[in-house]
Design a protein around this motif. Structure first.
Motif, PDB file in Angstrom:
ATOM      1  N   UNK A  92       0.842  -1.204   0.000  1.00  0.00           N
ATOM      2  CA  UNK A  92       0.000   0.000   0.000  1.00  0.00           C
ATOM      3  C   UNK A  92       0.871   1.244   0.000  1.00  0.00           C
ATOM      4  N   UNK A  93       0.538   2.220  -0.843  1.00  0.00           N
ATOM      5  CA  UNK A  93       1.292   3.468  -0.938  1.00  0.00           C
ATOM      6  C   UNK A  93       1.142   4.275   0.348  1.00  0.00           C
ATOM      7  N   UNK A  94       2.277   4.671   0.924  1.00  0.00           N
ATOM      8  CA  UNK A  94       2.275   5.512   2.119  1.00  0.00           C
ATOM      9  C   UNK A  94       2.719   6.929   1.763  1.00  0.00           C
TER      10      UNK A  94
ATOM     11  N   UNK B 236       9.205  -0.605   8.504  1.00  0.00           N
ATOM     12  CA  UNK B 236       8.854   0.646   9.178  1.00  0.00           C
ATOM     13  C   UNK B 236       7.395   0.615   9.618  1.00  0.00           C
ATOM     14  N   UNK B 237       7.053   1.482  10.547  1.00  0.00           N
ATOM     15  CA  UNK B 237       5.694   1.532  11.081  1.00  0.00           C
ATOM     16  C   UNK B 237       4.973   2.760  10.546  1.00  0.00           C
TER      17      UNK B 237
ATOM     18  N   UNK C 245      -0.350   7.847   5.831  1.00  0.00           N
ATOM     19  CA  UNK C 245       0.200   8.781   4.861  1.00  0.00           C
ATOM     20  C   UNK C 245       1.628   9.182   5.202  1.00  0.00           C
ATOM     21  N   UNK C 246       2.198   8.570   6.220  1.00  0.00           N
ATOM     22  CA  UNK C 246       3.569   8.861   6.623  1.00  0.00           C
ATOM     23  C   UNK C 246       4.041   7.716   7.521  1.00  0.00           C
ATOM     24  N   UNK C 247       5.349   7.751   7.838  1.00  0.00           N
ATOM     25  CA  UNK C 247       5.929   6.762   8.749  1.00  0.00           C
ATOM     26  C   UNK C 247       6.289   7.451  10.064  1.00  0.00           C
ATOM     27  N   UNK C 248       6.314   6.649  11.116  1.00  0.00           N
ATOM     28  CA  UNK C 248       6.739   7.185  12.404  1.00  0.00           C
ATOM     29  C   UNK C 248       8.169   7.712  12.300  1.00  0.00           C
ATOM     30  N   UNK C 249       8.390   8.892  12.838  1.00  0.00           N
ATOM     31  CA  UNK C 249       9.714   9.526  12.760  1.00  0.00           C
ATOM     32  C   UNK C 249      10.640   8.889  13.794  1.00  0.00           C
TER      33      UNK C 249
ATOM     34  N   UNK D 129      13.581   5.133  10.462  1.00  0.00           N
ATOM     35  CA  UNK D 129      13.086   5.903   9.312  1.00  0.00           C
ATOM     36  C   UNK D 129      14.132   6.913   8.841  1.00  0.00           C
ATOM     37  N   UNK D 130      14.770   7.597   9.756  1.00  0.00           N
ATOM     38  CA  UNK D 130      15.769   8.595   9.367  1.00  0.00           C
ATOM     39  C   UNK D 130      16.966   7.936   8.684  1.00  0.00           C
ATOM     40  N   UNK D 131      17.406   6.781   9.193  1.00  0.00           N
ATOM     41  CA  UNK D 131      18.502   6.073   8.537  1.00  0.00           C
ATOM     42  C   UNK D 131      18.102   5.616   7.148  1.00  0.00           C
ATOM     43  N   UNK D 132      16.880   5.153   7.019  1.00  0.00           N
ATOM     44  CA  UNK D 132      16.412   4.705   5.711  1.00  0.00           C
ATOM     45  C   UNK D 132      16.400   5.846   4.704  1.00  0.00           C
TER      46      UNK D 132
END
Length: 792
Positions: free
Chosen positions: A315-317, A345-346, A352-356, A360-363
């Motif tokens: 699914x597109x986030x 990631x969560x 519509x976004x990922x938990x910061x 996530x930042x490394x990705x």
């Protein structure tokens, strides 16, 4: 408000205002619609088609959503209208998108204040109401959801009169007949399914709905803001930001459901296959044990729409998320799109976004590095292929590297020949139209996308050249930059022979001591992970072997040339020098020799390892003992004992090997049977899906036939009306023609009479010139009146 308790402990309750509070998690209306699409896509519903439409009901703008899934029972409907209940499970490779059990509530209340759900299973029909207007009208202190269930046995009697009264009073449908009409509308989609109608849609400050239904009659678009009304602003914005049709086309990484918007099918696309200059890269985070695949390529539609397409469970986030290298002044990576599925990631509450988080930042940091590497490699290749070219790579014309199309019957994706013009495809495409005869049936599985060579990372000559030049500079100083560097790819031999090659961990292990091997038709890699032999028989033979070895005088092994020993079944065992054997195996056998007099002290771990390596190492130990006894200076009695023990050990080994061979054959037969069973199951599943598709198509054709018959009846009645009108017009025309004929005759008689009067008046008034008199007018009548006055 009375507080409900359970064993004396107060239970928490939900205030009706929470419906609006919960809906504010969706700042973008399309994310709310995506929640409703996800509910139909998930494996517990398994819908093949999904319809989105705009309609008018009692002079109100309404959004309707319908699917042909399995429908919901009363219990499932109550869970869907409640909060936090989600028991969705994966079915094969179909992983559910829903996680929190809150998508319908937040999504529907974001679009409008009121929603009604019609759902139909094979055994029941239910109606549920989630309405803020209803809760405000009755001044409710807690959220209440009226649910009504009808039987499908022909009686259609409601189970609860209070629920029926609430739904009829506070919904758009005020009679049972209207409710049954909406339930029957599901039949156009299939025998089962769900239909959702949302009204009292959210409006802007100007009083219009936030959706624009007039720009495109086959689309639903978000109204442009005052700063976005110009075409230039819309051209710089991805179409998926304001067009629901464009957003639904990329909503899933691999679409498995057909979406229809306002009566027209959405042409979904494989975003990872619709790019130009596709390259596959790998990313292995430190917090994962496997590599994550990243696909890079150029957007073939607009260079202004670029960034990372981030998916989670298909699914597109996040769409067109620009990374750091694309935001710099140099504008590296313009037109480049990266596609990644971030299941590690969560996602946030609104998906519509990922938990910061740190992950996530490394990705995102590594995605920026990977995308910049791809950009440098593409620019380097363009400069190498055409040094005189001055047109930037992002400004060149591009076409997709591959063309894929989805079957309208089985919804499987098929690859078309390279360079095929997709605009030539018919409106509906089926597998039997495929160019490749191998995939010309809906029963055939999809073509494998991820071939072994595609899993590897693409070659990076620019990065290799840069690294080599940097290492040369470190070794010899800055003047080495003038030395030309080879641009051709260097193979593994050249790298290993060069001074710059540094061994990787995989190469370090290649220098280890070779292990023993068995030259048999079935390699170790092909063997089943299950036990190959009877463990009880093997443990008994192991005990006998240890007892016999304890009776013999052991001698240190000596160096012997390579020997070959034959075993039952034609297998050949290669005996290598004991010094070439792996240290682990040698230590195990030494430990066994030290503990030969104390069988009870051998722990379970060593016993399992002994049983695991016994079929391969027992003959080696036997030959070592045999040759050691030959060359030893022991007594004749010890040699005889060793001969007897070796013969018995060899017999036990043959027995073990024969048992293993039999069990290998049985395991192979079981494996073949399991494969045939799985193939039959898959074929049966495909046939079921095909039958379901045919049944759905049949129901659609029947409903279409009913509509055509109704249209035919209405057209026939219109024809009759037109015939009656035509006959009436003919009669009126004939009557007018007769009147015109009579009036014409009267006019002729009147003219003739006036002409005669004119001749008579000449005797009284000689100055009259009859040739100039208009007998059609009343001039003669006026002259006659004057003459009569004078005469009288």
């Amino acid at each position: 408000m009375a507080t409900r308790k359970h064993r004396g402990i107060p239970l928490s309750s939900l205030n009706p205002k929470f419906l609006h509070t919960n809906s504010t998690s969706h700042t973008w209306p399309f994310s709310a619609i995506a929640e409703l699409i996800d509910n139909a896509y998930d494996p517990d519903v398994r819908a093949k088609q999904f319809w989105i439409d705009w309609t008018h009901i009692k002079n109100l703008d309404c959004l309707s959503f319908m699917d042909n899934g399995t429908g919901m029972t009363r219990a499932k409907l109550h869970k869907m209208l409640s909060f936090g209940y989600s028991d969705k499970k994966a079915v094969k490779d179909h992983v559910p998108v829903g996680v929190y059990g809150n998508g319908f509530k937040s999504g529907s209340m974001r679009l409008g204040k009121d929603a009604i759900v019609f759902t139909k299973t094979r055994n029941s029909m239910s109606v549920g109401l989630l309405s803020q207007s209803y809760l405000q009208a009755i001044k409710a202190q807690q959220i209440m959801v009226p649910i009504l269930t009808f039987r499908r046995d022909g009686q259609n009697l409601p189970e609860n009169a209070a629920n029926l009264d609430a739904i009829l009073r506070h919904s758009l449908f005020n009679t049972e007949k209207e409710l049954f009409t909406e339930l029957r509308a599901i039949r156009t989609a299939g025998p089962t399914g769900t239909r959702i109608i949302i009204w009292n849609l959210r409006v802007t400050t100007s009083g219009d709905t936030e959706f624009n239904f007039d720009v495109d009659k086959y689309d639903i678009q978000i109204r442009a803001n005052a700063s976005e009304k110009t075409r230039e602003c819309r051209a710089m914005t991805p179409e998926s930001d304001y067009s629901l049709r464009a957003y639904c086309s990329i909503l899933y990484l691999k679409p498995r459901m057909q979406i229809n918007i306002r009566g027209q099918r959405v042409k979904t696309q494989l975003i990872s296959k619709s790019l130009a200059y596709i390259a596959n890269d790998n990313y292995r985070p430190s917090f994962l044990t496997k590599r994550i695949r990243i696909i890079f390529g150029f957007n073939t539609k607009s260079k202004e729409h670029y960034g990372i397409m981030m998916y989670h469970k298909n699914r597109l986030i996040k769409a067109y998320e620009s990374v750091s290298c694309q935001r710099k002044v140099e504008r590296k990576g313009v037109g480049v799109i990266g596609v990644i599925e971030c299941n590690f990631l969560q996602p946030t509450h609104n998906k519509q976004d990922f938990d910061d988080t740190d992950k996530y930042r490394k990705t995102m940091h590594n995605l920026s590095i990977k995308l910049e590497e791809y950009w440098n490699e593409i620019c380097y290749k363009q400069k190498k292929d055409d040094p005189k070219c001055t047109v930037p790579i992002e400004d060149t014309m591009k076409i997709p590297d591959q063309a894929w199309v989805q079957c309208d019957s089985c919804l499987k994706w098929r690859r078309l020949p390279d360079g095929f013009d997709c605009s030539r495809l018919p409106e509906k495409w089926f597998c039997n139209l495929n160019h490749d005869p191998q995939f010309r049936s809906c029963l055939v599985e999809e073509e494998l996308e991820d071939q072994e060579e595609e899993k590897k990372s693409y070659p990076k000559p620019f990065k290799r050249q840069k690294r080599n030049s940097r290492s040369l500079q470190d070794d010899h100083g800055p003047e080495v930059l003038d030395i030309p560097v080879l641009e051709a790819p260097v193979n593994a031999r050249q790298l290993k022979s060069s001074e710059l090659w540094k061994p990787y961990p995989a190469d370090l292990f290649s220098n280890s001591t070779p292990s023993l091997s068995v030259l048999s038709p079935t390699s170790n890699a092909q063997r089943s992970p299950l036990p190959l032999i009877n463990l009880s028989a093997l443990s008994d033979s192991l005990k006998r072997t240890k007892r016999k070895l304890s009776t013999a005088e052991e001698m240190p092994p000596t160096v012997h040339p390579m020997h070959y020993t034959s075993f039952p079944g034609g297998d050949t065992f290669i005996h290598t020098h004991s010094s070439l054997a792996p240290n682990k195996e040698e230590s195990k056998w030494e430990g066994m020799e030290k503990e030969k007099n104390s069988d009870k002290q051998v722990n379970n771990e060593e016993s399992s390892k002994m049983e695991r390596f016994l079929p391969y190492q027992e003959p080696v130990q036997e030959e070592d003992e045999w040759y050691a006894e030959e060359e030893s200076s022991a007594t004749e009695s010890q040699c005889c004992i060793a001969d007897l023990s070796s013969m018995e050990l060899h017999d036990d080994t043959e027995e073990v090997w024969s048992m293993q061979q039999q069990q290998d054959e049985l395991m192979e037969l079981m494996k073949q049977t399991a494969e045939e069973r799985d193939a039959c199951r898959e074929e049966l599943e495909l046939l079921r899906d095909h039958c379901t598709a045919l049944e759905d198509e049949r129901s659609q054709l029947l409903s279409k036939l009913e509509r055509l018959e109704e249209e035919k009846a209405s057209l026939s009645s219109m024809c009759d009306q037109l015939k009656h009108k035509e006959e009436r017009l003919k009669i009126e025309k004939e009557g007018r023609s007769r009147e015109d004929a009579r009036s014409g005759e009267e006019k002729q008689k009147l003219r003739k009479l006036r002409l005669n009067l004119g001749h008579l008046l000449v005797s009284f008034i000689p100055d009259i010139d009859l040739q100039k008199v208009d007998f059609s007018s009343d001039v003669i009548d006026q002259l006659l009146d004057q003459v009569l006055k004078e005469v009288t």
